[in-house]
Design a protein around this motif. Structure first.
Motif, PDB file in Angstrom:
ATOM      1  N   LEU A 147     -61.874  21.206  51.948  1.00  0.00           N
ATOM      2  CA  LEU A 147     -61.144  20.798  50.746  1.00  0.00           C
ATOM      3  C   LEU A 147     -59.971  21.750  50.501  1.00  0.00           C
ATOM      4  CD1 LEU A 147     -60.959  18.957  48.273  1.00  0.00           C
ATOM      5  CD2 LEU A 147     -62.636  20.402  47.120  1.00  0.00           C
ATOM      6  N   VAL A 148     -60.156  23.002  50.884  1.00  0.00           N
ATOM      7  CA  VAL A 148     -59.124  24.022  50.732  1.00  0.00           C
ATOM      8  C   VAL A 148     -58.713  24.496  52.127  1.00  0.00           C
ATOM      9  CG1 VAL A 148     -58.890  26.458  50.068  1.00  0.00           C
ATOM     10  CG2 VAL A 148     -59.755  24.794  48.409  1.00  0.00           C
ATOM     11  N   ARG A 149     -57.403  24.668  52.357  1.00  0.00           N
ATOM     12  CA  ARG A 149     -56.913  25.102  53.682  1.00  0.00           C
ATOM     13  C   ARG A 149     -57.018  26.607  53.862  1.00  0.00           C
ATOM     14  NH1 ARG A 149     -52.260  21.463  55.769  1.00  0.00           N
ATOM     15  NH2 ARG A 149     -51.451  23.354  56.737  1.00  0.00           N
ATOM     16  N   ASP A 150     -56.705  27.324  52.789  1.00  0.00           N
ATOM     17  CA  ASP A 150     -56.739  28.786  52.857  1.00  0.00           C
ATOM     18  C   ASP A 150     -56.854  29.297  51.419  1.00  0.00           C
ATOM     19  OD1 ASP A 150     -56.743  31.328  53.883  1.00  0.00           O
ATOM     20  OD2 ASP A 150     -54.755  31.208  54.798  1.00  0.00           O
ATOM     21  N   ALA A 151     -57.311  30.533  51.265  1.00  0.00           N
ATOM     22  CA  ALA A 151     -57.449  31.085  49.917  1.00  0.00           C
ATOM     23  C   ALA A 151     -57.244  32.584  49.953  1.00  0.00           C
ATOM     24  CB  ALA A 151     -58.821  30.753  49.335  1.00  0.00           C
ATOM     25  N   VAL A 152     -56.579  33.095  48.929  1.00  0.00           N
ATOM     26  CA  VAL A 152     -56.404  34.534  48.765  1.00  0.00           C
ATOM     27  C   VAL A 152     -57.078  34.915  47.461  1.00  0.00           C
ATOM     28  CG1 VAL A 152     -54.741  36.385  48.393  1.00  0.00           C
ATOM     29  CG2 VAL A 152     -54.212  34.530  49.988  1.00  0.00           C
ATOM     30  N   LEU A 153     -58.017  35.822  47.506  1.00  0.00           N
ATOM     31  CA  LEU A 153     -58.747  36.229  46.311  1.00  0.00           C
ATOM     32  C   LEU A 153     -58.225  37.576  45.839  1.00  0.00           C
ATOM     33  CD1 LEU A 153     -62.340  35.406  47.645  1.00  0.00           C
ATOM     34  CD2 LEU A 153     -60.689  33.861  46.578  1.00  0.00           C
ATOM     35  N   ALA A 154     -57.833  37.650  44.589  1.00  0.00           N
ATOM     36  CA  ALA A 154     -57.359  38.932  44.053  1.00  0.00           C
ATOM     37  C   ALA A 154     -58.526  39.903  43.992  1.00  0.00           C
ATOM     38  CB  ALA A 154     -56.762  38.726  42.673  1.00  0.00           C
ATOM     39  N   GLN A 155     -58.336  41.104  44.556  1.00  0.00           N
ATOM     40  CA  GLN A 155     -59.409  42.102  44.577  1.00  0.00           C
ATOM     41  C   GLN A 155     -59.232  43.148  43.496  1.00  0.00           C
ATOM     42  OE1 GLN A 155     -61.999  41.673  46.525  1.00  0.00           O
ATOM     43  NE2 GLN A 155     -61.113  39.916  47.586  1.00  0.00           N
ATOM     44  N   SER A 156     -58.121  43.059  42.776  1.00  0.00           N
ATOM     45  CA  SER A 156     -57.833  44.060  41.753  1.00  0.00           C
ATOM     46  C   SER A 156     -56.911  43.430  40.714  1.00  0.00           C
ATOM     47  CB  SER A 156     -57.112  45.254  42.379  1.00  0.00           C
ATOM     48  OG  SER A 156     -55.836  44.823  42.856  1.00  0.00           O
ATOM     49  N   VAL A 157     -56.743  44.123  39.602  1.00  0.00           N
ATOM     50  CA  VAL A 157     -55.834  43.632  38.577  1.00  0.00           C
ATOM     51  C   VAL A 157     -54.417  43.552  39.146  1.00  0.00           C
ATOM     52  CG1 VAL A 157     -54.811  44.165  36.323  1.00  0.00           C
ATOM     53  CG2 VAL A 157     -57.271  44.450  36.681  1.00  0.00           C
ATOM     54  N   SER A 174     -44.937  35.780  51.443  1.00  0.00           N
ATOM     55  CA  SER A 174     -46.059  34.939  51.039  1.00  0.00           C
ATOM     56  C   SER A 174     -47.377  35.618  51.364  1.00  0.00           C
ATOM     57  CB  SER A 174     -45.987  33.593  51.761  1.00  0.00           C
ATOM     58  OG  SER A 174     -47.157  32.848  51.511  1.00  0.00           O
ATOM     59  N   PRO A 175     -48.363  35.465  50.535  1.00  0.00           N
ATOM     60  CA  PRO A 175     -49.685  35.997  50.871  1.00  0.00           C
ATOM     61  C   PRO A 175     -50.340  35.204  52.012  1.00  0.00           C
ATOM     62  CG  PRO A 175     -49.693  34.975  48.671  1.00  0.00           C
ATOM     63  CD  PRO A 175     -48.299  34.890  49.184  1.00  0.00           C
ATOM     64  N   PHE A 176     -49.758  34.061  52.355  1.00  0.00           N
ATOM     65  CA  PHE A 176     -50.325  33.267  53.455  1.00  0.00           C
ATOM     66  C   PHE A 176     -49.498  33.472  54.728  1.00  0.00           C
ATOM     67  CE2 PHE A 176     -51.551  30.654  49.684  1.00  0.00           C
ATOM     68  CZ  PHE A 176     -52.923  30.841  49.790  1.00  0.00           C
ATOM     69  N   ALA A 177     -50.164  33.353  55.871  1.00  0.00           N
ATOM     70  CA  ALA A 177     -49.472  33.536  57.144  1.00  0.00           C
ATOM     71  C   ALA A 177     -48.559  32.354  57.469  1.00  0.00           C
ATOM     72  CB  ALA A 177     -50.507  33.721  58.266  1.00  0.00           C
ATOM     73  N   GLN A 178     -48.883  31.208  56.944  1.00  0.00           N
ATOM     74  CA  GLN A 178     -48.070  30.021  57.233  1.00  0.00           C
ATOM     75  C   GLN A 178     -47.775  29.239  55.947  1.00  0.00           C
ATOM     76  OE1 GLN A 178     -51.724  27.777  59.298  1.00  0.00           O
ATOM     77  NE2 GLN A 178     -50.134  26.341  58.647  1.00  0.00           N
ATOM     78  N   ALA A 179     -46.864  28.290  56.050  1.00  0.00           N
ATOM     79  CA  ALA A 179     -46.526  27.453  54.897  1.00  0.00           C
ATOM     80  C   ALA A 179     -47.575  26.351  54.727  1.00  0.00           C
ATOM     81  CB  ALA A 179     -45.147  26.830  55.096  1.00  0.00           C
ATOM     82  N   HIS A 180     -47.732  25.887  53.500  1.00  0.00           N
ATOM     83  CA  HIS A 180     -48.718  24.841  53.201  1.00  0.00           C
ATOM     84  C   HIS A 180     -48.080  23.764  52.316  1.00  0.00           C
ATOM     85  CE1 HIS A 180     -52.101  27.036  54.953  1.00  0.00           C
ATOM     86  NE2 HIS A 180     -51.613  28.141  54.399  1.00  0.00           N
ATOM     87  N   PRO A 181     -48.689  22.593  52.265  1.00  0.00           N
ATOM     88  CA  PRO A 181     -48.078  21.503  51.486  1.00  0.00           C
ATOM     89  C   PRO A 181     -48.164  21.708  49.966  1.00  0.00           C
ATOM     90  CG  PRO A 181     -49.552  20.626  53.186  1.00  0.00           C
ATOM     91  CD  PRO A 181     -49.800  22.117  53.103  1.00  0.00           C
ATOM     92  N   LEU A 182     -49.140  22.475  49.498  1.00  0.00           N
ATOM     93  CA  LEU A 182     -49.342  22.608  48.051  1.00  0.00           C
ATOM     94  C   LEU A 182     -50.148  23.868  47.779  1.00  0.00           C
ATOM     95  CD1 LEU A 182     -48.761  20.842  45.485  1.00  0.00           C
ATOM     96  CD2 LEU A 182     -51.077  19.958  45.701  1.00  0.00           C
ATOM     97  N   TYR A 183     -49.890  24.484  46.623  1.00  0.00           N
ATOM     98  CA  TYR A 183     -50.589  25.718  46.254  1.00  0.00           C
ATOM     99  C   TYR A 183     -51.178  25.581  44.845  1.00  0.00           C
ATOM    100  CZ  TYR A 183     -47.637  27.333  50.076  1.00  0.00           C
ATOM    101  OH  TYR A 183     -47.006  27.463  51.288  1.00  0.00           O
ATOM    102  N   ALA A 184     -52.299  26.221  44.637  1.00  0.00           N
ATOM    103  CA  ALA A 184     -52.878  26.245  43.289  1.00  0.00           C
ATOM    104  C   ALA A 184     -53.296  27.673  42.944  1.00  0.00           C
ATOM    105  CB  ALA A 184     -54.092  25.317  43.195  1.00  0.00           C
ATOM    106  N   ASP A 208     -54.069  20.685  51.233  1.00  0.00           N
ATOM    107  CA  ASP A 208     -53.435  19.648  52.057  1.00  0.00           C
ATOM    108  C   ASP A 208     -52.475  18.782  51.254  1.00  0.00           C
ATOM    109  OD1 ASP A 208     -54.307  19.906  54.647  1.00  0.00           O
ATOM    110  OD2 ASP A 208     -56.220  18.895  54.257  1.00  0.00           O
ATOM    111  N   ASP A 209     -52.929  18.391  50.075  1.00  0.00           N
ATOM    112  CA  ASP A 209     -52.127  17.457  49.288  1.00  0.00           C
ATOM    113  C   ASP A 209     -52.627  17.423  47.845  1.00  0.00           C
ATOM    114  OD1 ASP A 209     -54.521  16.046  49.410  1.00  0.00           O
ATOM    115  OD2 ASP A 209     -53.820  14.724  50.992  1.00  0.00           O
ATOM    116  N   TYR A 210     -51.996  16.580  47.036  1.00  0.00           N
ATOM    117  CA  TYR A 210     -52.320  16.525  45.623  1.00  0.00           C
ATOM    118  C   TYR A 210     -53.752  16.031  45.373  1.00  0.00           C
ATOM    119  CZ  TYR A 210     -52.099  15.494  40.692  1.00  0.00           C
ATOM    120  OH  TYR A 210     -52.376  15.469  39.353  1.00  0.00           O
TER     121      TYR A 210
END
Lengths: 422, 422
Positions: free
Chosen positions: B270-280, B232-242, B189-191
């Motif tokens: 606390l987190v809006r969305d997450a993408v987990l790497a499944q491989s190298v 983008s790996p996300f379906a929509q835009a978000h305010p911040l990425y980590a 959501d934000d910083y």
């Protein structure tokens, strides 16, 4: 700001008062000795002759805890215990404990049993404020891990025994609190096995290994005799003992993984025997053996060494030192123990066991053996005045000349803690 | 020891040759500019006019790896990559990677993406050898974590851009190797949410959190557009990425615990969305977005900022800075990203987007906004010559005076890297 009775002690209540006091002393060429909690073991804070002591006991208190940055801003007169309690109340841990003061702790770069987990005092400091002899205030109270704008001046004041400036405030790192502590006492064949066990556990658990304290048999037996139970937790004697502590960040109990790693070390023959604390009382009883050092002053005439040398050489140095002491004075009672993960060995010789030998001769005898190992005469207690004569054993003429040049640049009249360190 | 063609470059093959070269230059008042791998971004290693460059490229190689002490002794000309490979072959890890050289890395106290795990270059150094302008060799090649014998001289040379002495050799800490790395990209959501997530993960996993890289949308979109997938790996835009990385010491896979902690953060909002790497390959694709910075020089006219400020203030500074840039020059294209666990923010303004504005004016505009936050104009790339004019924004007159006094004490003729840092 003078104390009301006894020897003159300046008791400034602010950085500005420290600055004004030093500016006046500097003008008058008046030597000043900074004092912290007076817990030092190296004579770094003792005022003599016409020197004036300056204590920051009245400039105490925590100014801020910044949870986002995981930092604490504290005044130099704050006791470590007060700082620890404040950190704990905010859901963090500090890297050190005790009754000494923040300022003295940093000025001597103090260590302790858990350096292996959190580092020395130096490692805890993000920002520092110090007052130079001239009264100039160097305020580098940054909360930033990374700050590469010019020279890292704060490093000069940490570990310099107040000879370059008086530390007035500091920004300290806070650490996440550790979960349940697990303690084990293990018996080992020899020093090599201890190093192997340390590396094995560090590779597996990293900073979760909170302590790795080695005790040679004389020390261990002395500690066992002093503790309440007064009997060894082991059925037989062993060549070497290690007190190992695990404290994970995880709130779930990780004792099982720690004990499993020790069981595996036992199975493989790396460890001869192991006692695992099953309760807080058990853990205290094991720690009591290691902490028998608190009784040293009451039970003997302790001549203390706090040396550091490469981890790989500590075992050999102990054997050499023990053999040389026994050869020279068969009556000697000497105790060896240390935090080997931090390359730090403590040796205590009981002066009563060699009553006709001057302390200075004991110092010279042991320090001379240290030199070939590239060892250091002070690991965690500072140089102060007691060890100044032995500094050349650890430092080259070029290093000493550079130290003197820096001392002259920052304290040209030499008013700060004269006769200490260099 | 001169190179055969082009501008004069001294190429000493030993500490002794460095000492002799500097002694001669000092006598003649000849300015010397030390050069490492020439990967710097702050102009710290550029020789001008009558200056002679000194490179340690021919004084390279690893002298020793001490497994018991977990240390590596390396010459300054060794590339970090060679050091890393040697560490790896011995079953350890170094705290840094790359094509730069050990000497330059230490002289600038370089940082990087994984400071949060292993610390800055300074934190990796146990011992150091440096040659002063006079040719005096300060050899403090200790392997000891604790060494409190007098001033910690090595700290002066680390991060001083070669202005106080030339680093010739170092003893570096080695770390146990990390197991399987797990990577996740999270949307926030934000910083404030980013700081909360960082603290939550750090409390639970400590140093196992190997990276925590924040990307604001402009940067993220630029990175996504550049990568192979270009979506983008996300379906929509978000305010911040980590971009968050976990790498435990345990050889058993700890991905489950890491992903469970992220799932919990998702559930709690606390987190809006997450993408987990499944491989190298997945992890590489996620890192490619963050590493689009490598393409900056080819794609724009980058005006780079490497600042540090209190973690708690970074979000507000980005908002302020972004709004001020947009207000002053709506055409500006600016990219914000950083290692917030280390209080380090990077800003890149594309000079092409504001073609009528001089780079110097962009620097002044951004640095002026930094001052109120107690920020630093250099977090990990050093001061060099480019940032010298802005040093007073981060350092007080008293600090600058102390730096000059130390410079004068150690290099009285000012021959070492003149015009750099101070």
């Amino acid at each position: 700001m003078l104390a009301s009775s006894g020897d003159p002690v300046l008791l400034p209540r602010s950085t500005d008062e420290v600055a004004r006091a030093l500016a006046l002393c500097n003008e008058a060429g008046q030597p000043v000795v900074p004092q912290g909690g007076m817990t030092g073991l190296a004579g770094g804070a003792i005022a003599r002759g016409d020197e004036i002591a300056l204590s920051l006991a009245r400039f105490a208190g925590i100014e801020e805890i910044d949870a986002a940055s995981a930092t604490m801003t504290a005044r130099a007169g704050t006791t470590l215990q007060a700082a620890q309690e404040a950190a704990s109340a905010a859901g963090f841990e500090l890297g050190a404990r005790g009754s000494c003061q923040i300022g003295g702790n940093l000025a001597t770069n103090a260590g302790g049993n858990r350096v292996i987990q959190s580092g020395t005092a130096r490692d805890q400091v993000l920002g520092l404020e110090a007052v130079l002899a001239s009264g100039a205030v160097l305020s580098s109270m940054t909360k930033m891990t990374k700050n590469n704008t010019g020279y890292d001046l704060k490093q000069l004041f940490i570990g310099s025994d107040g000879t370059l400036g008086i530390i007035t405030r500091a920004v300290l790192r806070l650490h996440p609190p550790r979960g349940i502590r697990h303690t084990a006492l293990v018996a080992l064949d020899d020093y090599d096995a201890a190093v192997k066990l340390l590396r094995t556990l560090s590779s597996r658990f990293g900073n979760d290994i909170g302590a790795f304290e080695i005790m040679w048999p004389d020390f261990f037996d002395f500690g066992v005799a002093l503790t309440a139970q007064a009997r060894s937790p082991f059925a037989q004697a062993h060549p070497l003992y290690a007190l190992v502590e695990h404290a994970g960040l995880d709130t779930t109990d990780q004792g099982e993984a720690f004990f499993a790693a020790l069981a595996q070390a036992l199975d493989s023959g790396l460890v001869r025997d192991a006692v695992l604390a099953q309760s807080v009382a058990d853990a205290r009883a094991l720690w009591a053996v290691r902490e028998c050092t608190a009784e040293f002053p009451a039970r003997m005439d302790p001549v203390n060494f706090d040396v550091s040398l490469p981890i790989v050489s500590i075992g050999e140095f102990v054997d050499t030192c023990r053999a040389a002491l026994d050869a020279r004075r068969p009556s000697n009672r000497s105790y060896f123990f240390g935090h080997i993960g931090d390359s730090n060995l403590h040796v205590t010789v009981d002066g009563h066991s060699v009553p006709d030998v001057a302390h200075e001769d004991i110092y010279a005898f042991v320090y001379d053996m240290l030199a070939p190992y590239g060892g250091s005469v002070s690991a965690e207690h500072g140089v102060g005045s007691l060890k100044r004569a032995y500094l050349p054993l650890s430092r080259s003429p070029e290093e000493l000349a550079a130290m003197r040049a820096i001392k002259a640049a920052l304290d040209p009249k030499g008013i700060l803690n004269p006769g200490k360190v260099i």
